[in-house]
Design a protein around this motif. Structure first.
Motif, short mmCIF file in Angstrom:
data_model
loop_
_atom_site.label_atom_id
_atom_site.label_comp_id
_atom_site.label_asym_id
_atom_site.label_seq_id
_atom_site.Cartn_x
_atom_site.Cartn_y
_atom_site.Cartn_z
N SER A 12 21.96 -17.78 33.63
CA SER A 12 20.69 -18.52 33.73
C SER A 12 19.49 -17.61 33.93
O SER A 12 18.35 -18.06 33.80
CB SER A 12 20.76 -19.54 34.87
OG SER A 12 20.98 -18.88 36.11
N HIS A 13 19.70 -16.34 34.26
CA HIS A 13 18.58 -15.40 34.40
C HIS A 13 18.18 -14.79 33.06
O HIS A 13 17.14 -14.16 32.97
CB HIS A 13 18.98 -14.23 35.32
CG HIS A 13 19.27 -14.61 36.73
ND1 HIS A 13 20.40 -14.20 37.39
CD2 HIS A 13 18.59 -15.39 37.60
CE1 HIS A 13 20.39 -14.69 38.62
NE2 HIS A 13 19.32 -15.43 38.77
N GLN A 24 12.25 -14.44 36.09
CA GLN A 24 13.42 -14.66 36.94
C GLN A 24 13.54 -13.60 38.04
O GLN A 24 14.11 -13.85 39.09
CB GLN A 24 14.70 -14.67 36.10
CG GLN A 24 14.78 -15.85 35.15
CD GLN A 24 15.14 -17.15 35.85
OE1 GLN A 24 15.51 -17.18 37.02
NE2 GLN A 24 14.99 -18.25 35.14
N VAL C 27 21.66 -25.63 37.19
CA VAL C 27 21.64 -24.17 37.24
C VAL C 27 22.62 -23.68 38.31
O VAL C 27 23.40 -22.75 38.08
CB VAL C 27 20.20 -23.66 37.50
CG1 VAL C 27 20.19 -22.13 37.63
CG2 VAL C 27 19.25 -24.11 36.39
N ASN C 30 26.14 -24.20 37.11
CA ASN C 30 26.43 -23.19 36.10
C ASN C 30 26.87 -21.89 36.76
O ASN C 30 27.81 -21.22 36.32
CB ASN C 30 25.18 -22.94 35.25
CG ASN C 30 25.50 -22.64 33.81
OD1 ASN C 30 25.99 -23.51 33.11
ND2 ASN C 30 25.26 -21.40 33.39
N ASP D 15 18.80 -19.40 26.00
CA ASP D 15 19.78 -18.61 26.73
C ASP D 15 20.26 -17.45 25.86
O ASP D 15 19.77 -17.27 24.73
CB ASP D 15 20.93 -19.54 27.14
CG ASP D 15 21.73 -20.06 25.94
OD1 ASP D 15 21.66 -19.51 24.83
OD2 ASP D 15 22.47 -21.05 26.14
N PHE D 21 19.07 -23.67 26.86
CA PHE D 21 19.94 -23.73 28.04
C PHE D 21 19.80 -25.17 28.57
O PHE D 21 18.70 -25.62 28.87
CB PHE D 21 19.46 -22.71 29.07
CG PHE D 21 20.27 -22.66 30.34
CD1 PHE D 21 21.66 -22.59 30.30
CD2 PHE D 21 19.64 -22.65 31.57
CE1 PHE D 21 22.41 -22.52 31.47
CE2 PHE D 21 20.39 -22.58 32.75
CZ PHE D 21 21.77 -22.52 32.70
N GLN D 24 17.17 -26.95 30.77
CA GLN D 24 15.79 -26.96 30.27
C GLN D 24 15.46 -28.27 29.55
O GLN D 24 14.30 -28.67 29.50
CB GLN D 24 15.55 -25.79 29.32
CG GLN D 24 15.61 -24.43 30.01
CD GLN D 24 14.38 -24.13 30.86
OE1 GLN D 24 13.37 -24.83 30.79
NE2 GLN D 24 14.46 -23.11 31.68
#
Lengths: 148, 148, 148, 148
Positions: A12-13, A24, C27, C30, D15, D21, D24
């Motif tokens: 996710s970063h 991020q 998130v 995940n 992503d 992703f 979002q």
């Protein structure tokens, strides 16, 4: 004296280039400041912000992104105090992997009344905790793993 | 010469103090750079990044957050070129509401090979489009509303 | 059998109402799936995704948000397998604080070729690791702290 | 009757596989609900939330991600009312590109007192605005481009 912890770079970063999307990093460093309040200063970040209604917005930052970080890497985030003003806290922040500096950041926070947004003097106990954190560096026998 | 557009401050941009969480500004400005590539330079940002595999990572930034922005406000995001290097593009970015400057930012991007992450010279058509964008400012009869 | 870990609710997860903004739960979950691959299955999530180019997109989810979570709380995120298909992995996910269920989620992932996005059969070693994880529950003498 | 708008898929939505992703999408749909309040219902989302302290948290959702969306695509986000309860609003949401459905979502919001988090009856003017929005579909001469 500095405060540091490990950070896993997560899916996710990362952006379509497979590296950390730079905003991020600021989310990660924000988390580091929270952990510093919790574990380095013993103040309880959420208590300061939620119960005591002290805001800690960022008013300035300077940042160099020297090398990218990739998903799955375990990097170290590090925080050191640079300056303590009447209502401002200037931090030097770093993201490293081993000896490799990935990101170097100077960030200035100010203490505010959360609801009005107006700057307030750093509360006495917060100032005292930060000064204690700083003084630790001068103690000759200190053996904290995180000393410079 | 500058490029600008309106931005609505949304619920998802805001933090528990009801103001923009600062990393969200960088996401918004990233969107502004995309729109500049699409609409100001006529290059197609996604085409440059996805098809041509040119990355545009940020390597440095300096930022002042002067006043907070709140949910529901319509602010203006503004971009101007400061310097065009061999592989770097230095931008001056601003978020304003009316005459009030909220955020001022200098951001340096570099062009890279997306897959290796290595810097490459700014592709010729990208450089030409940026130079055309810049030259517009010297045209004496220009009457673009966005001129400084 | 389930896999779980603690999660601190951070400032960056929270919205202007001071509670977790719901997309942030996805998130966090995940991240839990990544940790399950790393620590529960011993597969190395980043290795699977980055080196082996296996994607794990979400194709379906059903979610109940029963109670809000607030900044500073330490919640527990929990994952259990519901079904293992040819190319799909159905997970039951939960966020709890003590006995209080905050969020309950069913999420279906599929294994894909990362670059084409096409579904592929779950790779043999991934399937074997998930089956080993599942079988642990039937071992009578198991004393894993995380057993139901 | 539905409400819809275009959405550009941006770099920040995507992503390492180069596709949106999934959390979002929920941020995008949250923006669509804001725009519906502003432009479809004429209520002013920020006014409802910030001035009147009415929260609109999500309590349940069901979602199918049918096809991925990629950076640079212009998709359409669409909202229709499914059910109006005493304090709940059930929405059918979609992301499409042309005839292709990318994401289909059912989302239940409840009206709450923002500060306590307790459910409250949907305020009268909000209910009236939603009912007017719904009734538009029965007006025989309506020629709104967005009718089903």
């Amino acid at each position: 004296m500095h405060f540091e912890r490990e950070q896993l770079i997560r899916f996710s970063h990362c952006d379509p280039a497979g590296i950390v999307f730079f905003p991020q990093y600021f989310v990660m460093f924000n988390g580091l400041v929270e952990d510093w309040f919790d574990d380095g200063l013993g103040l309880g970040y959420a208590n300061v912000v939620v119960q005591r209604r002290v805001g800690l917005p960022t008013v300035a930052l300077k940042c160099d992104f020297q090398l990218p970080s990739r998903m799955g890497e375990r990097v170290r985030l590090r925080l050191a105090l640079q300056r303590l003003g009447r209502s401002s806290i200037t931090l030097a922040l770093e993201c490293r992997r081993g000896d490799e500096v990935r990101v170097r950041l100077q960030q200035v926070l100010v203490t505010t009344a959360l609801d009005s947004g107006r700057p307030i003097a750093i509360p006495d106990d917060v100032r005292a905790a930060i000064e204690r954190f700083e003084l630790a560096v001068d103690a000759p026998a200190a053996s904290v793993g995180e000393r410079r």
